[in-house]
Design an enzyme around this catalytic site. Structure first.
Site, mmCIF file in Angstrom:
data_model
loop_
_atom_site.group_PDB
_atom_site.id
_atom_site.type_symbol
_atom_site.label_atom_id
_atom_site.label_comp_id
_atom_site.label_asym_id
_atom_site.label_seq_id
_atom_site.Cartn_x
_atom_site.Cartn_y
_atom_site.Cartn_z
ATOM 1 N N ILE A 238 0.981 -1.180 0.108
ATOM 2 C CA ILE A 238 0.104 -0.079 -0.039
ATOM 3 C C ILE A 238 0.903 1.343 0.139
ATOM 4 O O ILE A 238 1.799 1.542 0.727
ATOM 5 C CB ILE A 238 -0.872 0.176 1.293
ATOM 6 C CG1 ILE A 238 -1.826 -1.182 1.179
ATOM 7 C CG2 ILE A 238 -1.662 1.391 1.289
ATOM 8 C CD1 ILE A 238 -2.977 -1.128 0.190
ATOM 9 N N LYS A 239 0.762 2.141 -0.930
ATOM 10 C CA LYS A 239 1.273 3.501 -1.149
ATOM 11 C C LYS A 239 0.181 4.271 -0.470
ATOM 12 O O LYS A 239 -0.912 4.610 -0.870
ATOM 13 C CB LYS A 239 1.610 3.830 -2.393
ATOM 14 C CG LYS A 239 2.209 5.304 -2.347
ATOM 15 C CD LYS A 239 2.473 5.747 -3.936
ATOM 16 C CE LYS A 239 2.902 7.241 -3.872
ATOM 17 N NZ LYS A 239 2.990 7.944 -5.290
ATOM 18 N N GLN A 240 0.859 5.270 0.499
ATOM 19 C CA GLN A 240 -0.093 6.151 1.210
ATOM 20 C C GLN A 240 0.818 7.350 1.596
ATOM 21 O O GLN A 240 1.566 7.386 1.997
ATOM 22 C CB GLN A 240 -0.711 5.719 2.431
ATOM 23 C CG GLN A 240 -1.818 6.597 3.225
ATOM 24 C CD GLN A 240 -2.930 7.121 2.168
ATOM 25 O OE1 GLN A 240 -2.928 8.113 1.609
ATOM 26 N NE2 GLN A 240 -3.918 6.243 2.056
#
Length: 352
Positions: A238-240
């Site tokens: 996940i990129k956040q």
């Protein structure tokens, strides 16, 4: 870059970040990055042998190889923010080969960029660094400007050009999010069938998420739920964006929340806010990488180190940093990428 250099860059925040050891969510509940992370976590999943091979390639390349951490160079801003606006500070990156050279010289685990950028250099570089094909984008040539992620190619095409993984963005909270969730979920299913890993840019976007001058698009509770939807559609990483505040649900008065989210699962410390994001990634079974954000010039190195320290101490998996690297001279971009990697290589920076 050694530990004292990192302390110096953190300045007045050094004590609150490096000395923080009272997180609301214990590290004992987390699945933390390690040299055996792929075996420990993904071997028991539905991911095929080919996906495991792709994940191992991502975790096994560059200066952070076999640490459980990743450093990824993302260059999709030529579509997301226009090529002219993105590359004007350093026009050499209009040529996609220089993007790949920066990722390689910078010691990155992988490079994430567009179909066109990777396809035009595929045969020369696909075997030299893992490719992550960004399969959807927000284009800025429509007037008046609209914000929507649309597919720019097929998952099969990404596989054909030698991709190790695909990446996609969903604008959670936007009027188009339902369609994007369905599209990306189907794309990730196909990517896994073809043996590629999947990375999701879990961004929230809604002008009504802003109130009294505060942007709750980067609130820990709102972004945390975006992460949780992301792992639900089987993103492997996940990129956040790093959280900047909390209480988006309660301030905007939408969705559902529980007071314990704010009292027992988080605090005002940036590491706690980031750890809440990670908790929503199945307690770290899917790695959390935070984005580097826009380039602001001289403060870029300090801001990047700060973000890396917060991510690592929260239990995250690494940084995906683009503009701060490619919007400066090549050698300086390499040094910045490696300085961030040094945070993850430092044994003195531990999990809170």
């Amino acid at each position: 870059m050694n530990y004292s250099d990192i302390q110096q860059h953190l300045g007045k925040d050094a004590e609150s970040l490096l000395g923080f050891n009272t997180p609301k969510i214990s590290k004992d509940l987390l699945h933390l990055p390690s040299p055996t992370f792929v075996d420990d976590i993904f071997l028991q999943t539905n991911r095929s042998s080919q996906v495991l091979k792709s994940l191992s390639a991502l975790y096994g390349h560059g200066r952070l190889a076999k640490t459980g951490y990743v450093s990824i160079l993302p260059v999709d801003q030529d579509i997301e923010h226009t090529a002219g606006a993105s590359f004007a500070p350093n026009p050499m990156y209009f040529d996609p080969e220089n993007i790949l050279k920066l990722a390689i010289e910078g010691g990155c685990n992988a490079v994430a960029t567009t179909f066109g950028n990777l396809a035009i250099m595929s045969r020369k570089y696909a075997h030299k660094i893992p490719f992550i094909v960004k399969i959807n984008h927000n284009e800025l040539l429509t007037y008046p400007t609209k914000y929507d992620q649309i597919m720019f190619g097929s998952v099969r095409d990404a596989w054909n050009l030698g991709a190790t993984a695909v990446g996609a963005t969903i604008y959670f909270g936007s009027e188009n999010s339902d369609r994007q969730i369905v599209e990306v979920a189907k794309a990730f299913e196909e990517a896994h069938q073809l043996g590629m890993a999947c990375i999701l840019w879990c961004y929230t976007r809604n002008n009504d998420f802003k109130k009294d001058g505060i942007n709750y698009e980067v609130a820990a509770d709102v972004t945390g739920q975006a992460n949780h939807i992301g792992v639900t559609i089987q993103a492997d990483i996940i990129k956040q964006k790093l959280p900047e505040n909390n209480g988006g649900f309660t301030t905007i008065n939408f969705s559902k929340s529980n007071p314990l989210m704010y009292s027992d699962l988080s605090s005002d410390n940036p590491i706690d806010l980031c750890r809440y994001q990670l908790a929503n990634c199945y307690m770290g079974r899917a790695g959390l990488i935070n984005s580097g954000g826009e380039s602001k010039g001289e403060s870029d190195l300090t801001e990047s180190i700060r973000t890396a320290v917060i991510n690592k101490r929260a239990g995250g998996t690494g940084l995906i940093l683009g503009r701060k690297a490619f919007q400066r001279p090549f050698n300086e971009g390499v040094k910045l990428l490696q300085a961030v990697q040094d945070v993850y290589l430092s044994p003195d920076i531990t999990i809170a």
